[in-house]
Design a protein around this motif. Structure first.
Motif, short mmCIF file in Angstrom:
data_model
loop_
_atom_site.label_atom_id
_atom_site.label_comp_id
_atom_site.label_asym_id
_atom_site.label_seq_id
_atom_site.Cartn_x
_atom_site.Cartn_y
_atom_site.Cartn_z
N SER A 64 0.83 -1.20 0.00
CA SER A 64 0.00 0.00 0.00
C SER A 64 0.86 1.25 0.00
O SER A 64 1.82 1.35 0.79
N LYS A 65 0.52 2.20 -0.85
CA LYS A 65 1.22 3.48 -0.87
C LYS A 65 0.95 4.28 0.40
O LYS A 65 1.74 5.15 0.77
N VAL A 66 -0.17 3.99 1.05
CA VAL A 66 -0.57 4.74 2.24
C VAL A 66 0.22 4.30 3.47
O VAL A 66 0.72 5.14 4.23
N THR A 67 0.33 3.00 3.70
CA THR A 67 0.94 2.49 4.93
C THR A 67 2.34 1.91 4.72
O THR A 67 3.04 1.61 5.70
N ASN A 68 2.76 1.75 3.47
CA ASN A 68 4.08 1.16 3.20
C ASN A 68 4.65 1.76 1.92
O ASN A 68 4.95 1.06 0.95
N SER A 69 4.81 3.07 1.91
CA SER A 69 5.26 3.76 0.70
C SER A 69 6.67 3.32 0.28
O SER A 69 6.97 3.21 -0.91
N ALA A 70 7.52 3.04 1.26
CA ALA A 70 8.91 2.65 0.95
C ALA A 70 8.97 1.27 0.30
O ALA A 70 9.81 1.01 -0.56
N GLY A 71 8.08 0.38 0.72
CA GLY A 71 8.12 -0.98 0.20
C GLY A 71 7.06 -1.26 -0.85
O GLY A 71 6.85 -2.42 -1.24
N PHE A 72 6.38 -0.21 -1.34
CA PHE A 72 5.30 -0.41 -2.31
C PHE A 72 5.85 -0.93 -3.63
O PHE A 72 6.77 -0.36 -4.21
N ASP A 73 5.28 -2.04 -4.10
CA ASP A 73 5.73 -2.69 -5.34
C ASP A 73 4.68 -2.50 -6.42
O ASP A 73 3.59 -3.07 -6.38
N ARG A 74 5.01 -1.67 -7.42
CA ARG A 74 4.05 -1.36 -8.48
C ARG A 74 3.83 -2.52 -9.44
O ARG A 74 2.91 -2.50 -10.24
N SER A 75 4.66 -3.56 -9.34
CA SER A 75 4.50 -4.71 -10.23
C SER A 75 3.53 -5.75 -9.66
O SER A 75 3.25 -6.76 -10.30
N LYS A 76 3.00 -5.50 -8.47
CA LYS A 76 2.05 -6.41 -7.83
C LYS A 76 0.74 -5.69 -7.54
O LYS A 76 0.68 -4.45 -7.56
N SER A 77 -0.29 -6.46 -7.27
CA SER A 77 -1.58 -5.86 -6.92
C SER A 77 -1.45 -5.01 -5.66
O SER A 77 -0.78 -5.41 -4.70
N ALA A 78 -2.09 -3.88 -5.66
CA ALA A 78 -2.11 -3.02 -4.48
C ALA A 78 -3.11 -3.57 -3.46
O ALA A 78 -4.10 -4.19 -3.82
N ASP A 79 -2.85 -3.34 -2.20
CA ASP A 79 -3.78 -3.70 -1.12
C ASP A 79 -4.57 -2.48 -0.70
O ASP A 79 -4.02 -1.37 -0.58
N ASP A 80 -5.85 -2.69 -0.46
CA ASP A 80 -6.70 -1.59 0.01
C ASP A 80 -7.76 -2.17 0.93
O ASP A 80 -8.05 -3.37 0.89
N ILE A 81 -8.37 -1.31 1.74
CA ILE A 81 -9.39 -1.75 2.69
C ILE A 81 -10.69 -2.05 1.94
O ILE A 81 -11.14 -1.26 1.11
N SER A 82 -11.27 -3.20 2.25
CA SER A 82 -12.51 -3.62 1.61
C SER A 82 -13.67 -2.72 2.02
O SER A 82 -13.80 -2.34 3.19
N SER A 83 -14.50 -2.35 1.05
CA SER A 83 -15.67 -1.53 1.30
C SER A 83 -16.95 -2.35 1.12
O SER A 83 -16.96 -3.37 0.43
N TYR A 84 -18.02 -1.88 1.74
CA TYR A 84 -19.31 -2.56 1.67
C TYR A 84 -20.31 -1.71 0.90
O TYR A 84 -20.32 -0.49 1.01
N VAL A 85 -21.16 -2.38 0.12
CA VAL A 85 -22.27 -1.70 -0.54
C VAL A 85 -23.55 -2.48 -0.25
O VAL A 85 -23.54 -3.70 -0.11
N GLY A 86 -24.66 -1.75 -0.15
CA GLY A 86 -25.94 -2.36 0.14
C GLY A 86 -26.73 -2.65 -1.12
O GLY A 86 -26.67 -1.90 -2.09
N ILE A 87 -27.47 -3.75 -1.10
CA ILE A 87 -28.37 -4.11 -2.21
C ILE A 87 -29.75 -4.39 -1.62
O ILE A 87 -30.38 -5.41 -1.90
N SER A 88 -30.21 -3.50 -0.75
CA SER A 88 -31.50 -3.66 -0.11
C SER A 88 -32.58 -3.01 -0.97
O SER A 88 -32.36 -1.95 -1.54
N GLY A 89 -33.76 -3.66 -1.02
CA GLY A 89 -34.80 -3.10 -1.85
C GLY A 89 -36.18 -3.67 -1.55
O GLY A 89 -36.32 -4.71 -0.91
N LEU A 90 -37.19 -2.95 -2.02
CA LEU A 90 -38.58 -3.39 -1.94
C LEU A 90 -39.11 -3.43 -3.36
O LEU A 90 -39.09 -2.42 -4.06
#
Length: 309
Positions: free
Chosen positions: A273-299
């Motif tokens: 992660s560029k946010v928490t590990n800028s010195a060790g961030f590897d652009r050749s690999k997938s970045a890590d980020d915090i998972s977010s939630y979305v709702g699919i509630s409906g009537l």
């Protein structure tokens, strides 16, 4: 809410079974239902961060730095259209089971919107928005409680679960970069894949007989579930219509990490992660980020045809 609806369903089951009076053997058998639905959103929540941009509608002054207004974008991806086919089996006059296979396409929702923000010296201003749409296939097993037939109508209720088996959140981001040398129109398509999840549904409905085996039906359905991201991939990125997905000279760095994200519960000094590990961030690999939630509630309201086999 889920617990209360489940208790009501069980109460209805007990009442209808106690009131049973006719020969169950005449009601046994399989049936098929084909229908279409439209859902309205319920339980709106704040949208997640989109590629580092907060879920706000921001308007800046001509200088690009003075914020004139800010509004949080919120909603549910539960609004939209659904089509599906359902197979059912009726054990007797009062109780049966169903399994539905459905395809759902949500309405588009504005997740981020920015007007005239200064993002770099030069100066460079950006105006644009990010719009999300969910599409998904799900399997929905349920228990059905029939309430008795009168004048061709037979009301019923059912409770069950929703299990998404395939789907994604597609985010289309449009940005207009105004620079001293001209305007650049950028367009990005990203797809977020979800982690496995299970939702809940509660339905009241009725059938009306058109013939011995054919009926029409209508259902009012409440459903509630949330999904959180597993990974994200940038599918396309263009500037003024030209492919710049892997370019290192565009407004994006074009690296593998820029185009691929793994969602995790926590990022720290060991994360890519560029946010928490800028010195060790590897652009050749997938970045890590915090998972977010979305709702699919409906009537939703479902109308369709039922055929008894």
């Amino acid at each position: 809410m889920k617990k209360n609806l489940f208790i009501l369903g069980m109460m209805a089951c007990s009442m209808t079974m106690l009131g049973q009076s006719k020969d169950d053997s005449t009601d046994k058998g399989y049936y098929l239902k084909l229908g279409g639905s439209y859902f309205l959103q319920t339980a709106a929540t704040e949208f997640p961060v989109v590629s580092g941009s907060l879920p706000n509608t921001d308007v800046y002054a001509a200088n690009g730095t003075t914020l004139l207004s800010r509004e949080t974008n919120h909603g549910s991806f539960g609004e939209g259209f659904r089509t599906g086919i359902t197979g059912g089996y009726r054990f007797n006059a009062r109780i049966g089971v169903e399994v539905g296979v459905n395809y759902f396409k949500s309405s588009s929702k504005t997740m981020v919107e920015t007007t005239n923000r200064l993002i770099a010296a030069g100066p460079v201003f950006v105006t644009g928005n990010a719009i999300g749409t969910i599409s998904a296939f799900d399997v929905a097993p349920a228990v059905v409680l029939f309430l008795g037939e009168a004048n061709g109508f037979e009301p019923y209720t059912k409770v069950g679960v929703i299990v998404p088996v395939h789907g994604d959140l597609e985010i289309e981001t449009t940005r207009k970069y105004t620079t001293p040398v001209g305007v650049v129109d950028a367009f990005t398509v990203e797809k977020v894949l979800p982690n496995p999840t299970v939702g809940f549904m509660a339905v009241v409905g009725t059938t009306y007989k058109l013939g011995k085996k054919i009926s029409v039906y209508g259902e009012l359905e409440y459903r509630n579930f949330t999904v959180h991201g597993k990974s994200k991939e940038t599918k396309s990125y263009t500037e003024n219509g030209v492919d710049q997905l892997n370019s290192t000279t565009s407004f994006r760095d074009g690296s593998y990490a820029e185009n691929h994200v793994n969602y995790v519960e926590k990022i720290d000094s060991n994360s890519n992660s560029k946010v928490t590990n800028s010195a060790g961030f590897d652009r050749s690999k997938s970045a890590d980020d915090i998972s977010s939630y979305v709702g699919i509630s409906g009537l939703g309201l479902t109308l369709g045809l039922k055929y008894t086999l």
